[in-house]
Scaffold this motif. Structure first.
Motif, short mmCIF file in Angstrom:
data_model
loop_
_atom_site.label_atom_id
_atom_site.label_comp_id
_atom_site.label_asym_id
_atom_site.label_seq_id
_atom_site.Cartn_x
_atom_site.Cartn_y
_atom_site.Cartn_z
N ARG A 1 2.85 6.75 5.54
CA ARG A 1 1.75 6.09 4.79
C ARG A 1 1.37 4.75 5.40
NH1 ARG A 1 -0.43 6.60 -0.29
NH2 ARG A 1 -1.31 4.68 -1.16
N ALA A 2 2.40 4.02 5.89
CA ALA A 2 2.10 2.71 6.49
C ALA A 2 1.34 2.87 7.78
CB ALA A 2 3.42 1.95 6.73
N GLY A 3 1.67 3.87 8.53
CA GLY A 3 0.94 4.10 9.78
C GLY A 3 -0.50 4.52 9.52
N ILE A 4 -0.64 5.37 8.50
CA ILE A 4 -2.01 5.80 8.16
C ILE A 4 -2.85 4.60 7.77
CG2 ILE A 4 -3.39 7.16 6.55
CD1 ILE A 4 -1.03 9.12 6.38
N ASP A 5 -2.27 3.72 6.93
CA ASP A 5 -3.03 2.55 6.47
C ASP A 5 -3.38 1.63 7.62
OD1 ASP A 5 -4.09 0.90 4.28
OD2 ASP A 5 -2.49 -0.49 4.84
N ALA A 6 -2.42 1.46 8.58
CA ALA A 6 -2.69 0.59 9.74
C ALA A 6 -3.78 1.18 10.61
CB ALA A 6 -1.39 0.40 10.54
N THR A 7 -3.77 2.52 10.75
CA THR A 7 -4.80 3.17 11.57
C THR A 7 -6.19 2.98 10.96
OG1 THR A 7 -3.20 4.80 12.32
CG2 THR A 7 -5.56 5.33 12.60
N ARG B 1 -12.17 6.08 4.20
CA ARG B 1 -11.41 6.64 3.10
C ARG B 1 -10.73 7.93 3.56
NH1 ARG B 1 -16.24 4.83 1.20
NH2 ARG B 1 -16.17 3.20 -0.44
N LEU B 2 -9.46 8.12 3.11
CA LEU B 2 -8.70 9.31 3.53
C LEU B 2 -8.04 9.91 2.31
CD1 LEU B 2 -7.64 11.04 5.92
CD2 LEU B 2 -5.62 9.56 5.92
N GLY C 1 -1.65 11.57 -1.14
CA GLY C 1 -2.36 10.54 -1.91
C GLY C 1 -3.72 10.20 -1.31
N HIS C 2 -4.22 8.98 -1.63
CA HIS C 2 -5.55 8.51 -1.19
C HIS C 2 -5.43 7.10 -0.65
CE1 HIS C 2 -9.86 7.76 -1.14
NE2 HIS C 2 -9.60 6.57 -1.73
N LEU C 3 -5.96 6.88 0.56
CA LEU C 3 -5.98 5.56 1.17
C LEU C 3 -7.39 5.23 1.61
CD1 LEU C 3 -2.76 5.61 3.41
CD2 LEU C 3 -3.09 4.34 1.31
N GLU C 4 -7.74 3.91 1.56
CA GLU C 4 -9.06 3.49 2.03
C GLU C 4 -8.97 2.07 2.57
OE1 GLU C 4 -10.91 1.79 -2.15
OE2 GLU C 4 -11.55 3.78 -1.41
N ALA C 5 -9.84 1.83 3.57
CA ALA C 5 -9.95 0.49 4.17
C ALA C 5 -11.39 0.03 4.01
CB ALA C 5 -9.53 0.53 5.64
N LEU C 6 -11.60 -1.12 3.35
CA LEU C 6 -12.94 -1.63 3.05
C LEU C 6 -13.12 -2.96 3.75
CD1 LEU C 6 -13.05 -0.93 -0.80
CD2 LEU C 6 -13.93 0.50 1.06
N ARG C 7 -14.35 -3.20 4.29
CA ARG C 7 -14.64 -4.47 4.96
C ARG C 7 -14.92 -5.53 3.89
NH1 ARG C 7 -15.74 -5.52 10.08
NH2 ARG C 7 -16.06 -3.32 10.55
N SER C 8 -14.16 -6.58 3.98
CA SER C 8 -14.30 -7.64 2.96
C SER C 8 -15.47 -8.57 3.24
CB SER C 8 -13.00 -8.45 2.87
OG SER C 8 -12.72 -9.04 4.14
N ALA C 9 -15.70 -8.88 4.50
CA ALA C 9 -16.81 -9.79 4.86
C ALA C 9 -17.84 -9.01 5.65
CB ALA C 9 -16.27 -10.98 5.67
N HIS C 10 -19.00 -8.82 5.07
CA HIS C 10 -20.06 -8.08 5.73
C HIS C 10 -20.88 -8.98 6.63
CE1 HIS C 10 -19.37 -4.57 3.14
NE2 HIS C 10 -19.23 -5.45 2.13
N ALA C 11 -21.38 -8.42 7.68
CA ALA C 11 -22.24 -9.19 8.60
C ALA C 11 -23.57 -9.54 7.91
CB ALA C 11 -22.50 -8.39 9.87
#
Length: 832
Positions: free
Chosen positions: A60-66, A81-82, A87-97
């Motif tokens: 899970r940690a590797g998936i999140d890092a990827t 989002r995966l 389970g379910h993991l997602e990475a969201l950009r906090s600061a948009h251009a």
């Protein structure tokens, strides 16, 4: 021309720039979109490979890092989002251009939000991309090119402006030099500098100016030579012309026409005035017979001229003749007077004759015009008072000799002064001319009509047999005068009143007959106008008495014998005095207090009523000014006569009177007018009321309900209060019809949103009934009689405004129906 090129150049630039930027935007967008899609595909493929080992572990940690590293690999990625079995993991950009482009730019670019969904083993990967970076890149390129284009356009228009400025300066210099050259400054030259066109134009102008200057010098030299030669010629002829010039100057300076002849009657000289009068030029007239040029057209005129000239040639005396008709060469005639005399040598021998004559046409016409104007009215062309006097005496004498009736009819146009004031003097003059024309047409050759002045006309009807003939003639004439008068395309309604005096052979003068007709006219006016009235000897003494009493009232105004009494107005429900009505009285030194009904009718049709009305307004406002320290809310009511209210300057005069009392607000003044005073010209009355209300003044319709057309005119009169006449209020407790009338007026006022006050309240029971009917404001003898101003404050301090019956009536519900029988079956209507 350069200025006119600005618009086409702008259109060409706009078209080229539009095509260029369309192609540029399309190219940049296509490239950026392709790069945007390619980067998204590469990131999706990279994540698919990178996630397979971590999903197989599962780590899970590797998936999140990827997933988090994917945000660093692609700046357009907004979210990853995966969904996998663990389970379910997602990475969201906090600061948009931040977007560098405006919001509308996204409508021009097809680069839109991109989402990718792909299967990675048993897991599902979802990627969301936002095209902010591609759009920023496209915007930066387009914006940079737009700035460059704007600079290019500004440079182009700046250069065009410089060219236009240079051309305008060149043309201004050319115009200035041309004007100076035309004004005589032939030395003016243009500086040869500036643009190629300017230098060429300056050189051309300078060459032209130099050639013209040389030509002018030559012409001036030639003119000087000609002048010198002409001077020599004139000096040579001067001696020959001295005598002739002296004679001609003498003849011309006389101002009269002069013709000289030899002994045979042939013309030697004829001056300019004589040439103008006869129509013969000197070149044609010289050598002709005198009677061929000086042609007299009146009877025996030519024969008398020939006879007179024959006597003069024989040595006769001077001949003077006047009022002769001279016919000129083209047949036109003029009135002349002439003098003929002989021309003699120093030894007394006759050498010829001189005829001096002058045009007296204008003088004769002026004398005729003066004679006509002395006996005629200039506006209408009718005979005037002077001509009437002569004809009047003749007709009276004829009537006396032949024993027939002579009717003297004095006409006066009804309300003519109002038409003159509201529609203008030009319309008034046109009405007078049309009325005079109708009278003249009716008079014909048998009768006689004249204008006395203003809108008064006199018609003499001679040779009548009886009074029936006069009535018949008047009915026809009144119908003719009552027809509309068309002035400037508008129809003006006008009637006439006629006073008639009949001469029956008695010993009476024309002046007395006219006076009798004037008295009959007065009777016709006070009995309603638009009618004819015969003089009645029995009324003569009454008219004299009326006139004397009018004079006495005028003197009373002048001697300050008028006083004001005040009658309080009570609000029964609130139990307070709300104001006063100012009532006029005459403090006669012998007869004591005289009520207005005994003297106002005498002057209501004269301007004395205006003087009285203005005095009442000033006196009432002066009294209200002193009462404001006692009660600042009192409103004072003043009655205004119809003649005073309908004057064209009423609002102006009222404004001046209000300005004399600056401490009294205009809304504390209420004007009471009779509804009958508005019926003659309701549009005019309405305009006056609106103008007064604009000042803050309110209006009450007095004696409401007594007029024959109250209901039809109420909606057109902007009144504030209806005042119920006391004749209805006084008997309403014993007369059901009066009670119904009072209730109807109160309801009418409520329907129109108007206030209502009842006068003639003689008992507390009257007030109680009015309260139940919906009328709280009252005045009358049951409250207080009119009193002098000095007694008002003492009366207010002692008056009981909270009568028990009024308070009891105030607590009862209003009466909604008057059709029930009176309580107890008595004759008195029930109150409670």
């Amino acid at each position: 021309m350069y200025s006119r090129l600005f618009l086409p150049i702008f259109l060409i630039i706009a078209m080229v720039v539009g095509i260029r930027y369309h192609l540029m935007l399309e190219s940049e967008t296509t490239y950026a979109n392709a790069r945007y899609q390619h980067d998204a595909d590469e990131l999706a493929a990279h994540l698919s490979k990178a996630l397979l080992p971590a999903l197989a572990a599962p780590d899970r940690a590797g998936i999140d890092a990827t997933l988090s590293s994917a945000l660093l690999l692609n700046a357009d990625l907004d979210a990853a989002r995966l969904d996998y079995p663990g389970g379910h993991l997602e990475a969201l950009r906090s600061a948009h251009a931040a977007p560098e482009y405006p919001a509308w730019f996204t409508l021009l670019s097809p680069i839109v939000h991109n989402s990718r969904t792909l299967a990675v083993g048993d897991a599902t990967l979802m990627l969301d991309f936002e095209p902010v970076q591609p759009l920023n890149g496209v915007w930066r390129n387009v914006h940079q090119q737009a700035v460059i284009s704007a600079l290019n356009v500004a440079i182009i228009y700046t250069l065009l402006g410089i060219i236009i400025f240079a051309n305008k300066r060149m043309l201004r210099r050319l115009a200035d030099a041309t004007n100076r050259f035309q004004a005589g400054d032939h030395d003016v030259r243009l500086p040869v500098r500036g643009t190629l066109e300017g230098r060429m134009l300056a050189s051309t102008f300078n060459n032209m100016a130099q050639r013209v200057q040389a030509l002018v010098h030559k012409l001036q030299q030639s003119q000087n030579d000609l002048s010198a030669q002409l001077t020599r010629t004139l000096l040579a002829q001067q001696q020959l012309q001295v005598e002739k010039d002296r004679i001609e100057v003498t003849l011309a300076s006389i101002g009269d026409a002069v013709i000289t002849t030899d002994l045979h009657g042939k013309i030697d000289t004829i001056n300019e005035v004589a040439q103008q009068l006869t129509g013969w030029p000197e070149s044609r007239a010289r050598g002709m017979e005198l009677h061929q040029v000086f042609v007299l057209a009146n009877n025996f005129g030519q024969h008398s001229l020939l006879k007179a000239m024959k006597q003069i040639y024989a040595g006769g005396e001077v001949v003077k003749v006047g009022n002769q008709s001279l016919r000129n060469r083209v047949g036109q005639t003029s009135t002349v007077e002439y003098t003929a005399n002989a021309i003699r040598t120093p030894q007394g021998e006759v050498q010829g004759s001189v005829l001096v004559f002058r045009d007296v046409t204008e003088r004769r016409q002026l004398m005729q015009q003066i004679s006509w104007q002395s006996n005629h009215d200039i506006l209408t062309g009718l005979p005037n008072r002077a001509a009437l006097a002569l004809r009047f005496e003749q007709e009276v004498q004829r009537a006396r000799e032949h024993n027939y009736l002579l009717a003297v009819c004095l006409f006066d146009l009804d309300h003519f002064q109002h038409v003159n004031q509201t529609m203008g003097q030009a319309v008034g003059d046109e009405v007078l001319k049309q009325a005079a024309s109708r009278l003249h047409d009716f008079a014909g050759q048998r009768h006689y009509v004249a204008r006395l002045g203003g809108d008064e006309f006199v018609l003499l009807l001679p040779e009548l047999n009886d009074r029936a003939a006069i009535d018949y003639a008047m009915s026809k004439l009144m119908a003719a005068l009552a027809r509309d008068y068309v002035c400037s395309g508008k129809a003006v309604s006008m009637s006439a009143s006629v006073g008639i005096a009949v001469y029956t052979g008695n010993d009476i003068s024309a002046d007395n007959l006219l006076r009798h007709a004037d008295q009959a006219l007065y009777q016709a006016k006070i009995t309603g106008r638009n009618r004819h009235h015969f003089f009645d000897a029995d009324l003569d003494e009454q008219v004299r008495t009326h006139h004397n009493r009018r004079t006495e009232v005028r003197a009373a105004v002048h001697d300050n014998e008028l006083v004001l009494f005040y009658q309080p107005k009570l609000d029964m429900r609130k139990g307070r005095i709300v104001g006063m009505e100012a009532l006029l009285r005459w403090q006669h030194p012998l007869r004591g207090i005289i009520s207005p009904g005994d003297f106002l009718p005498i002057v209501e049709h004269s301007d004395v009523i205006v003087d009285i009305g203005e005095w009442v307004l000033r006196e009432a406002l002066r009294q209200l000014e002193s009462w404001r320290s006692f009660d600042a809310d009192w409103v004072i009511s003043v009655n205004i006569a119809a003649r005073h209210f309908q004057r064209h300057d009423f609002v102006e005069r009222l404004t001046e009177i209000l300005a004399e009392f600056p401490d009294v607000p205009p809304h504390m003044l209420e004007l009471e007018i009779l509804e009958s005073s508005a019926l003659s010209d309701i549009a005019h009355v309405r305009s006056i009321m609106l103008a007064c209300q604009a000042l803050g003044i309110s209006f009450a319709l007095d004696d409401f309900g007594t007029g024959y057309s109250s209901m039809s005119y109420l909606k057109r009169l902007p009144a504030d209060v209806l005042k119920i006449d006391q004749s209805f209020v006084r008997n309403m407790l014993v007369d059901r019809d009066d009670l119904h009338l009072v209730s109807a007026v109160i309801g009418l006022a409520r329907s129109f949103g108007l206030g209502v006050i009842a006068e003639g309240v003689e008992t507390i029971e009257h007030g109680a009934m009015l309260m139940r009917l919906g009328c709280d404001l009252v005045q009358g003898y049951g409250i207080a009689r009119p009193m002098p101003a000095d007694d008002v404050l003492a009366w207010v301090g002692s008056f009981d405004t909270a009568a028990a019956v009024w308070q009891a009536a105030a607590s009862l519900p209003p009466i909604v129906s008057l059709h029930a029988d009176p309580a107890g079956g008595g004759s008195q209507l029930a109150l409670i």
